[in-house]
Design an enzyme around this catalytic site. Structure first.
Site, PDB file in Angstrom:
ATOM      1  N   GLU A 129      10.498   0.607  10.139  1.00 34.36           N
ATOM      2  CA  GLU A 129      11.493   1.662   9.930  1.00 34.36           C
ATOM      3  C   GLU A 129      10.772   2.959  10.202  1.00 34.36           C
ATOM      4  OE1 GLU A 129      13.041   4.564   8.719  1.00 34.36           O
ATOM      5  OE2 GLU A 129      13.242   3.882   6.626  1.00 34.36           O
ATOM      6  N   LYS A 165       0.834  -1.197   0.000  1.00 37.51           N
ATOM      7  CA  LYS A 165       0.000   0.000   0.000  1.00 37.51           C
ATOM      8  C   LYS A 165       0.869   1.247   0.000  1.00 37.51           C
ATOM      9  CE  LYS A 165      -1.758   2.489   3.316  1.00 37.51           C
ATOM     10  NZ  LYS A 165      -1.604   3.854   2.767  1.00 37.51           N
ATOM     11  N   CYS A 209      13.386  10.420   7.017  1.00 36.17           N
ATOM     12  CA  CYS A 209      13.337   9.905   8.385  1.00 36.17           C
ATOM     13  C   CYS A 209      14.716   9.958   9.035  1.00 36.17           C
ATOM     14  CB  CYS A 209      12.778   8.505   8.407  1.00 36.17           C
ATOM     15  SG  CYS A 209      13.433   7.471   7.103  1.00 36.17           S
ATOM     16  N   GLU A 243      10.311  14.857  15.947  1.00 33.91           N
ATOM     17  CA  GLU A 243      10.611  14.847  14.522  1.00 33.91           C
ATOM     18  C   GLU A 243       9.708  15.862  13.818  1.00 33.91           C
ATOM     19  OE1 GLU A 243       9.675  11.191  12.408  1.00 33.91           O
ATOM     20  OE2 GLU A 243      11.475  11.454  11.198  1.00 33.91           O
TER      21      GLU A 243
END
Lengths: 312, 476
Positions: free
Chosen positions: B256, B182, B290, B387
């Protein structure tokens, strides 16, 4: 010049400390940055502007054993009117010749704004006694050279005798009188980017008006990463001292595309202030014709054959 | 003087259909009960196409197709035959590189320079790399005849849409698994183009299935009992939810997740290249990375010099039309992400950090955020801990190597780190102590298919890339 041996040793030590203390250059990083800037896409109006700018920055060069007054006069004619079919085409910055041809060039360029540049100081190797080198410079200047392209003593540099290199540049600058001094580092022989940065600073500290990559007689000559390191040095030197120093790239720059890549480096490293023949030059012989060909192509939409551009 | 004229890439090299189906069992099909939604160009807010949010019935169909392909074809096929398909996919990616790059840029907002020079070449490289492993699994160090796991359910993010697809699909297929993938809801188009590539490569039907959709579709997929392996790249928050879903089942899981990487600059660093590395660390892909180097740790003795160089460099960054070949900073991927970046930077100011923004005009339409850095940031500030996933750099300082390690590790994340010094022994000393999956020395955000990538702590577990990346798709 009249230093005691103790003072000289101290000066050498402090110069060495200063040059070794400059931030290092990471080879992979600087090459990646130069490669990334080489992907800039310069089109239409920007390209037209860049081509004219590049023409104005050319030091049209002939440095051959077979040079004759006739050859130099032909080059001088071309320098003043690079494209006889197009009066809007700017003239080049200078004609660059061996010292013994400076008088010929000076005479041929009377009344023009094209400078006479002469290579001196036992070009290209620089292997001669200092007095011989200085006499070479004085002869060229008195013959009419307004710009002197000197070579540094790479042997002294590579053995760490930085003060000797420094003092030689100072002496040459002195011998130049009012002439502009370009200091050729011959980066192909310095081998590492760290050395290129140190030699750039050394030359600028000694009073260079320009720092120049190569003689064109040694391979590799100018490369984009080497030019980037020198531009960064000129940028940092300006930030520290307030004195703008020019950069000249020479050797192996043959196409308009190459030239534009250098202009991109200049623009994105030193900014628009350096985009002038007073602070950036190309030392080249065949580059000019490609610039002219691209210039005409942009204006007319067609490529003219090479026979439409003069070979001098 | 010498202002760069616009140099736009030609959008006509891609043919975006007004609507797409789901890719199940080798064909594009309609959804059973799923609703259509729009995908937009974040640089212009124009609607690009309509895609379907796959329903749970669609997930059932896709998993069944993947199972059939696994049982009858793919798991039985000799590795060298699987390799041929992977090599073919890699070559097709190269052949259609320009089209894929343009499509990625239009759908994602990243500059064409990056999709052309980084994303798509890495996609091809990844398929080439894992194609090479397909017939050598017995020599990978996981036993003499390692078996595939079965059906992999894979959910990927929007920051590197096609590259993350490659990271997921290439090793899965090389090891003999089949997949249901997806793509992120804001960036489905290159995954759908990849489905077209699978048809072109004549990949057996059902080996790769692509289901578009948002969070609910992903949730149904990872919970599906027919899935043997779940692989997810995305936020730590969603990663936690997935870990809860999968707990207690026999499914294997790799995650991850987020990061808040420290980029550590020592006073003996090659400063000009360090500045490039800082820029590449946090402003590459608008900071939607990331493993972005979002915390800059600079030794106090050089902080002024570094900041001056950095600001000068940032003011040369070119923000604007992602399709222009000279653009360095593209559009933020979505309005939602832009709002989050704005909210966190406001918190940064409220908490007392000082903000510096490169002066660059922002286009009137689309989602944009200028390159920004915060100085005077302390470990306690939210912009040093959370983040941001945007072009925002927090600058902190340190005095000694030990303090640098302490601060770099003082985060719940541990995906990556950077070290800048000309001293080789210090690089090794730092790499030994940094708790991060990747430690870059005198570079940043450099990727290679042969190099494993993954996190410590809340940045996830499992490795992608390299020999290590095979383990996640083998029954070991």
């Amino acid at each position: 010049m009249d230093q005691s041996p103790v003072d000289a040793a101290a000066a050498q030590a402090s110069l060495k400390r200063f040059l070794s203390g400059l931030p290092g250059v990471d080879q992979v990083g600087v090459e990646a940055r130069a490669a990334a800037l080489a992907t800039r896409s310069i089109k239409t109006t920007a390209k037209a502007e860049a081509l004219d700018l590049a023409v104005r920055m050319v030091d049209l060069t002939t440095l051959e054993g077979q040079d004759t007054p006739g050859k130099v006069r032909a080059l001088c004619a071309k320098a003043q009117r690079p494209d006889p079919s197009d009066p809007s085409c700017p003239h080049v910055a200078a004609v660059c010749v061996y010292g013994d041809m400076a008088a010929v060039a000076d005479e041929a360029l009377v009344g023009s704004n094209v400078e006479v540049a002469a290579v001196a100081t036992a070009f290209p190797s620089g292997r001669a006694a200092l007095e011989v080198k200085l006499a070479d410079v004085r002869a060229a200047v008195s013959a009419g050279a307004t710009e002197i392209d000197m070579v540094i003593d790479r042997g002294a540099f590579l053995t760490g005798r930085f003060l000797e290199v420094h003092d030689e540049i100072v002496a040459t600058k002195h011998a130049c009188g009012g002439a502009h001094l370009k200091v050729i580092l011959e980066t192909g022989e310095l081998a590492t980017y760290d050395n290129v940065r140190r030699a750039s600073w050394l030359a600028m500290l000694a009073g260079a008006d320009f720092i120049k990559t190569s003689t064109g007689k040694v391979s590799p000559a100018s490369t984009l990463p080497v030019a980037l390191v020198m531009l960064e040095a000129a940028r940092d030197f300006h930030a520290t001292t307030g004195r703008p120093v020019g950069v000249k790239v020479a050797g192996g720059i043959r196409t308009a595309k190459d030239a534009i890549r250098y202009l991109v480096l200049v623009k994105e490293t030193l900014g628009d202030a350096w985009l002038t023949p007073a602070l950036f030059r190309f030392g080249a012989s065949t580059l000019l014709n490609d610039l002219l060909m691209q210039r005409q192509r942009l204006a007319t939409g067609r490529y003219a054959g090479p026979d439409y551009f003069t070979l001098d | 003087m010498f202002e760069y004229a616009p140099a736009p890439e030609n959008p006509a090299v891609v043919d975006i259909k007004p609507a797409y189906g789901l890719f199940i069992d080798g064909r594009f099909v309609d959804s059973q009960g799923g609703t259509p939604f729009k995908t937009v160009n974040p640089a212009t807010e124009e609607v690009l196409s309509s895609v379907l949010a796959a329903s749970s019935a669609d997930v059932d169909r896709a998993v069944a197709a993947a199972r059939r392909a696994y049982d009858t074809v793919w798991s039985r096929m000799p590795g060298q035959e699987r390799a041929k398909y992977l090599y073919r996919l890699a070559r097709l990616v190269q052949e259609r590189a320009r089209e894929l790059a343009v499509l990625e840029t239009i759908d994602n907002g990243k500059p064409i320079r990056e999709s052309r020079d980084v994303d798509i070449p890495l996609v091809a490289a990844h398929f080439f790399y894992y194609a090479g492993w397909a017939d050598k699994l017995a020599h990978a160090g996981f036993g003499s005849s390692p078996r595939p796991l079965g059906i992999a359910g894979q959910v990927i993010p929007w920051n590197f849409p096609l590259l993350m697809l490659a990271w997921k699909i290439a090793p899965a297929l090389a090891c003999g698994n089949t997949v249901v993938l997806k793509p992120a809801e804001t960036t489905p188009l290159t995954a759908l183009a990849f489905a077209d590539l699978c048809q072109q490569a004549e990949l057996p039907p059902g080996v790769v299935n692509i289901l578009t959709g948002a969070g609910p579709t992903g949730s149904v997929l990872v919970r599906h009992p027919g899935i043997d392996k779940v692989a997810f790249t995305g936020s730590t928050e969603v990663g936690r939810a997935i870990a809860r879903e999968v707990a207690g089942t026999r499914k294997k899981l790799t995650l991850e997740l987020g990061g808040k990487a420290a980029n550590v600059v020592f006073d003996d660093a090659p400063l000009d290249q360090a500045v490039e590395g800082i820029v590449n660390g946090i402003f590459f892909n608008q900071g939607h990375v990331c493993c972005a180097g979002s915390r800059l740790l600079v030794q106090e003795s050089v902080v002024e010099d570094v900041l001056e160089r950095l600001k000068r460099r940032l003011s040369t960054l070119r923000l604007g039309d992602p399709m222009d070949k000279n653009t360095d900073i593209g559009a933020i991927n979505s309005a939602e992400q832009l709002a989050r970046i704005k909210a966190l930077t406001e918190v940064g100011e409220q908490e007392g950090a000082s903000r510096w923004t490169a002066s660059c005009p922002l286009p009137a339409r689309g989602y944009w955020f200028p390159p920004t850095l915060f100085t005077g940031v302390s470990q306690a500030h939210r912009i040093a801990r959370e983040e941001i996933f945007g072009p925002v750099l927090s600058v902190l300082t340190f005095r000694t190597p030990a303090e640098a390690v302490e601060k770099a590790n003082n985060t719940p994340y541990g995906l990556s780190a950077g070290v800048w010094t000309e001293k080789g022994s210090r690089i090794l000393w730092m790499a030994d102590r940094l708790r991060a999956g990747v430690v870059w020395a005198n570079t940043f955000n450099r990727f290679d298919p042969s190099s494993p990538f993954g996190g410590y702590k809340e940045s996830g577990f499992g490795r992608e890339g390299g020999r290590h990346g095979l383990e996640a798709y083998l029954d070991v």
